[in-house]
Design a protein around this motif. Structure first.
Motif, short mmCIF file in Angstrom:
data_model
loop_
_atom_site.label_atom_id
_atom_site.label_comp_id
_atom_site.label_asym_id
_atom_site.label_seq_id
_atom_site.Cartn_x
_atom_site.Cartn_y
_atom_site.Cartn_z
N MET A 115 -39.00 -12.13 44.17
CA MET A 115 -40.06 -11.39 43.48
C MET A 115 -41.44 -11.99 43.67
SD MET A 115 -38.05 -10.58 39.90
CE MET A 115 -36.39 -9.92 39.93
N GLU A 116 -41.53 -13.14 44.36
CA GLU A 116 -42.81 -13.82 44.60
C GLU A 116 -43.59 -13.98 43.29
OE1 GLU A 116 -44.99 -11.93 47.71
OE2 GLU A 116 -43.29 -11.90 49.09
N PRO A 117 -43.02 -14.71 42.35
CA PRO A 117 -43.64 -14.77 41.02
C PRO A 117 -44.93 -15.56 40.98
CG PRO A 117 -41.82 -16.33 41.19
CD PRO A 117 -41.80 -15.51 42.45
N THR A 118 -45.75 -15.21 40.02
CA THR A 118 -46.95 -15.97 39.68
C THR A 118 -46.63 -16.98 38.58
OG1 THR A 118 -48.29 -14.02 40.14
CG2 THR A 118 -49.33 -15.77 38.86
N VAL A 177 -47.06 -11.59 38.48
CA VAL A 177 -45.64 -11.34 38.25
C VAL A 177 -45.06 -12.48 37.43
CG1 VAL A 177 -43.39 -10.91 39.31
CG2 VAL A 177 -45.48 -10.14 40.47
N PHE A 178 -44.54 -12.14 36.27
CA PHE A 178 -43.90 -13.09 35.35
C PHE A 178 -42.39 -12.86 35.41
CE2 PHE A 178 -43.01 -13.64 30.51
CZ PHE A 178 -42.29 -14.81 30.74
N TYR A 222 -43.34 -7.77 34.94
CA TYR A 222 -42.44 -8.67 34.18
C TYR A 222 -41.00 -8.36 34.50
CZ TYR A 222 -39.88 -10.13 29.90
OH TYR A 222 -39.00 -10.65 28.98
N ALA A 223 -40.23 -9.42 34.79
CA ALA A 223 -38.78 -9.32 34.94
C ALA A 223 -38.14 -10.39 34.07
CB ALA A 223 -38.37 -9.51 36.40
N ASN A 224 -37.04 -10.03 33.43
CA ASN A 224 -36.30 -10.99 32.61
C ASN A 224 -34.84 -10.95 33.06
OD1 ASN A 224 -34.89 -12.42 30.59
ND2 ASN A 224 -36.43 -11.91 29.05
N PRO A 270 -39.16 -6.28 38.44
CA PRO A 270 -40.47 -6.32 37.76
C PRO A 270 -40.92 -4.93 37.31
CG PRO A 270 -40.51 -7.66 39.75
CD PRO A 270 -39.22 -6.89 39.77
N VAL A 271 -41.29 -4.84 36.06
CA VAL A 271 -41.85 -3.60 35.51
C VAL A 271 -43.31 -3.87 35.14
CG1 VAL A 271 -39.67 -2.69 34.64
CG2 VAL A 271 -41.05 -4.17 33.18
#
Length: 278
Positions: free
Chosen positions: A82-85, A15-16, A58-60, A259-260
């Protein structure tokens, strides 16, 4: 996730999340099909991540004109949830342009934001700011920018963040890397920066700088004409908005608020085409 040693493996989660203002939203890289009418370096990074390793989301959350306090209040909570990477952050550039900004206070808040992001376990990418040579009108801000960059470098080292030292990229001395407002990158600038971010992360890509001929020298009359147009089209409206207390981002929403999953082929434009047919 052995192929990308800088990105932690969270049981297959990829997840970015991109945070910030117009720099990360993509202003200057126009698109008729993507949200908010722009594309930008972060979209390009997301697409290359997905192409190199399927399954990336990806979420921006970035929106133009946002100050650091807005990014903390509006973007930090959703990003952590979102628990990003991978997290990218550029924040504070608009604060530098504001009258009366206390740089010590600003960078103390910036460090707290970075600490919260680093605590998620994600790889955090930070950016220095470029010394944009637009006009003597903005030259007094150079000292603030220098202070900002010094503190960003220190904070990146302290929290183990990946530092993309935008200040040092000679390619951006070419005016064609900038949009007509001279403050936001052009399409070429966004593509170049995407390549730099991917290089820093060790992600393969085929983005290459444009092989331009040297820019043509302007006559004094043409230079003066362009200066007057820039002041009329960009500088006066900017200060007008500051006096009225409004920004270009007031009516905008994040481009990718959740996130998409980025298609490996066709990228985010393909995602939009599918959504329009649904």
């Amino acid at each position: 996730m052995d192929s990308f040693p800088l990105l932690p493996d969270r049981g297959g989660r990829r997840v970015f999340v991109a945070l910030g203002d117009s720099f990360t939203e993509g202003v200057g890289d126009r698109s008729k099909t993507l949200p908010n009418g722009v594309r930008g370096w972060a979209d390009r990074v997301a697409e290359k991540l997905a192409k190199a390793e399927p399954g990336w989301q990806y979420a921006n959350l970035a929106i133009r004109s946002k100050r650091l306090r807005h990014i903390i209040d509006e973007q930090l909570g959703p990003a952590v949830a979102m628990e990003p990477t991978l997290v990218t952050l550029y924040a504070g550039g608009n604060d530098i342009l504001d009258f009366g900004t206390d740089m010590d206070d600003l960078m103390a808040e910036y460090e707290l934001l970075v600490a919260r992001l680093a605590a998620t376990g994600a790889t955090v990418v930070l950016f220095t700011g470029f010394d944009v040579k637009v006009s003597a009108v903005l030259e007094p801000l150079k000292r603030r920018n220098t202070f900002y960059n010094r503190r960003v470098r220190q904070i990146a080292s302290k929290y183990g963040a990946v530092l993309v030292d935008y200040w040092c990229f000679d390619a951006f001395h070419d005016p064609r890397m900038w949009d007509s407002d001279r403050l936001h990158m052009s399409k070429a600038g966004h593509k170049y920066l995407a390549g730099q971010v991917l290089d820093h992360l060790g992600v393969p890509h085929k983005i290459s700088p444009l092989d331009w001929e040297p820019p043509a020298r302007l006559s004094l009359r043409e230079w003066e004409r362009r200066q007057r147009r820039w002041v009329h089209d960009w500088v006066l409206p900017l200060f007008g908005r500051k006096l009225r207390g409004v920004t270009l981002g007031d009516q905008l929403r994040p481009r990718w608020p959740s996130p998409v999953k980025v298609p490996r082929k066709g990228g985010l434009k393909k995602l939009m085409e599918k959504a329009s047919r649904a």
